[in-house]
Design a protein around this motif. Structure first.
Motif, PDB file in Angstrom:
ATOM      1  N   ARG A 171       0.845  -1.206   0.000  1.00 24.41           N
ATOM      2  CA  ARG A 171       0.000   0.000   0.000  1.00 24.41           C
ATOM      3  C   ARG A 171       0.877   1.252   0.000  1.00 24.41           C
ATOM      4  O   ARG A 171       2.043   1.224   0.372  1.00 24.41           O
ATOM      5  N   TYR A 222      -1.872   4.625  15.154  1.00 24.57           N
ATOM      6  CA  TYR A 222      -1.751   4.165  16.546  1.00 24.57           C
ATOM      7  C   TYR A 222      -2.105   5.265  17.550  1.00 24.57           C
ATOM      8  O   TYR A 222      -1.891   5.105  18.742  1.00 24.57           O
ATOM      9  N   ASP A 250      -1.720  -0.594   7.584  1.00 25.43           N
ATOM     10  CA  ASP A 250      -1.171  -1.363   6.468  1.00 25.43           C
ATOM     11  C   ASP A 250      -2.017  -2.606   6.179  1.00 25.43           C
ATOM     12  O   ASP A 250      -2.321  -2.918   5.036  1.00 25.43           O
TER      13      ASP A 250
HETATM   14  C1  GLA Z   1       4.114   1.899   9.375  1.00 21.94           C
HETATM   15  C2  GLA Z   1       3.133   1.180  10.291  1.00 21.94           C
HETATM   16  C3  GLA Z   1       1.740   1.765  10.164  1.00 21.94           C
HETATM   17  C4  GLA Z   1       1.767   3.290  10.323  1.00 21.94           C
HETATM   18  C5  GLA Z   1       2.858   3.916   9.470  1.00 21.94           C
HETATM   19  C6  GLA Z   1       3.039   5.374   9.727  1.00 21.94           C
HETATM   20  O1  GLA Z   1       3.767   1.678   8.045  1.00 21.94           O
HETATM   21  O2  GLA Z   1       3.096  -0.192   9.981  1.00 21.94           O
HETATM   22  O3  GLA Z   1       0.890   1.177  11.100  1.00 21.94           O
HETATM   23  O4  GLA Z   1       1.922   3.647  11.672  1.00 21.94           O
HETATM   24  O5  GLA Z   1       4.110   3.286   9.655  1.00 21.94           O
HETATM   25  O6  GLA Z   1       1.911   6.085   9.363  1.00 21.94           O
END
Ligand code: GLA
Length: 394
Positions: free
Chosen positions: A30, A40, A174
């Protein structure tokens, strides 16, 4: 899904296991348009699934062994369901093991199976190759054992695998994007309630395209830097309960823009600066979703640039290389907006550009970047794709 990739994976499966696979799943990586480091913090995010994906072919076994084969590396991860140990940090096998362990621990009836994986999501670039592995494995197991697991439930389970087994305290963005995205739309997720909906991303009609640029720089110990930010946000909540006299404050989602702006003037106060990024970023995502409803890409672009500056200055997750890519991109008249995407600390930028000028991007942005930094940058033209899909092969 390309038939050629499935055929190649099925052939690798047959070579490895001496029989054909029964089914295959495909889970995409993605890119996040906007809404960084807010999942989070109970915030809003706006990612979409990209063309790059991980495929997982499977066939049941009649014992309780799991034999996973990474066709791209010719590597194996073999374990018994009753004793799922961790591999070395960073090993791809941990994503497979983590998902299987999370399904088992959640009480799902699973037994042994053979798995073969292949993928073209660049790893460590901020395009969620790890979520793509987790979701493709979970999708394969859901089909293989007919598990009663909803799409959001499957995404949550993959997040649990990443948090508890792999040890990265990532949010839900994600995995949600990899499971629930749809073609021609970005996925607006409220990470507090997990309510989610498609927001139209009518790029082609507006003569636009999304370009992802990999800076070619990866930071070691990314997971510990990421976990540090999470800790700083938790600290900010505790501080703000006091400072704002709001003992009921549950997360940074509950802090208003005015409160955050008034508080974070003190440049040395790290948790409060982190809070200012989070609160302002959540507001930018809401504004971006509204802008997309009316195809206002000028506004989207402006919000993307503000997001980058906030990630650079208040959240401190950018790098000189990402800053340079964004500066070079936003200096071009045909670029609507550009920002770092994903966790930061290296990885990729995402830019919205006029489709007919996408070729000039290489000359105007990539070439000077490479000349000035000595790093090799890679660009991908992308558009929103469907999330997790699965097929039976027999
Ligand atoms: C990583 C984490 C996501 C999110 C991004 C920042 O991709 O896996 O959960 O926190 O960083 O937006």
């Amino acid at each position: 899904m390309s038939a050629a990739r499935v055929d190649a994976l099925a052939a690798a499966f047959r070579r490895e296991f001496g029989r054909p696979p029964e089914g295959v799943s495909e889970a995409p990586g993605r890119v996040n348009l906007i809404g960084e480091h807010v999942d989070y913090n109970d915030g809003l995010v706006l990612p979409f699934a990209v063309e790059r994906s991980v495929l997982c072919a499977w066939a049941l076994r009649d014992d309780t062994a799991v034999r996973a084969y990474a066709a791209d590396f010719d590597e194996r991860s073999v374990f018994a369901l009753g004793a799922i140990a961790r591999e070395a940090a960073g090993a791809w096998g941990n994503y497979v093991r983590g998902v299987v362990a999370a399904l088992r621990d959640a009480g799902h009836a699973i037994s042994g199976l053979d798995l073969a994986l292949t993928g073209d999501v660049p790893s460590g670039a901020g395009l969620s190759s790890s979520a793509a592995v987790e979701v493709s494995v979970a999708g394969a197991l859901r089909d293989a054992f007919g598990l009663a697991l909803s799409d959001p439930g499957l995404a949550l389970l993959c997040q649990r695998a990443e948090n508890e087994f792999v040890g990265v305290q990532s949010g839900i963005m994600d995995q949600f994007a990899s499971v629930l995205s749809h073609r021609d739309a970005a996925l607006l997720v409220d990470c507090r309630t997990l309510a989610h909906r498609d927001v139209p991303l009518r790029l082609a009609r507006a003569g636009l395209a999304v370009v992802i640029t990999d800076s070619g720089v990866r930071r070691a110990l990314l997971s510990s830097a990421y976990n540090d930010r999470r800790r700083e946000c938790a600290e900010a909540v505790i501080r703000l309960r006091d400072v704002l006299r709001r003992p009921e404050l549950a997360s940074l989602r509950d802090v208003s823009l005015d409160e955050a702006a008034a508080l974070a003037d003190d440049s040395d106060d790290v948790p409060l600066r982190r809070a200012r990024h989070v609160v302002s970023e959540i507001a930018r995502v809401a504004a971006a979703a509204e802008a997309l409803e009316r195809d206002d890409f000028t506004m989207l672009g402006r919000l993307m640039v503000e997001s980058h500056l906030s990630l650079r200055d208040d959240y401190a997750v950018s790098t000189p290389e990402l800053d340079l890519l964004v500066a070079l991109a936003t200096a071009q008249p045909y670029v609507a907006g550009s920002r770092l995407t994903g966790a930061g600390f290296g990885g990729c930028t995402v830019s919205v550009v006029q489709a007919d000028a996408a070729g000039r991007f290489a000359r105007d942005v990539v070439a000077p970047y490479e000349a000035r930094t000595g790093h090799r940058a890679t660009t991908y033209l992308t558009s929103p794709q469907d999330g997790l899909r699965t097929w039976r092969l027999v």
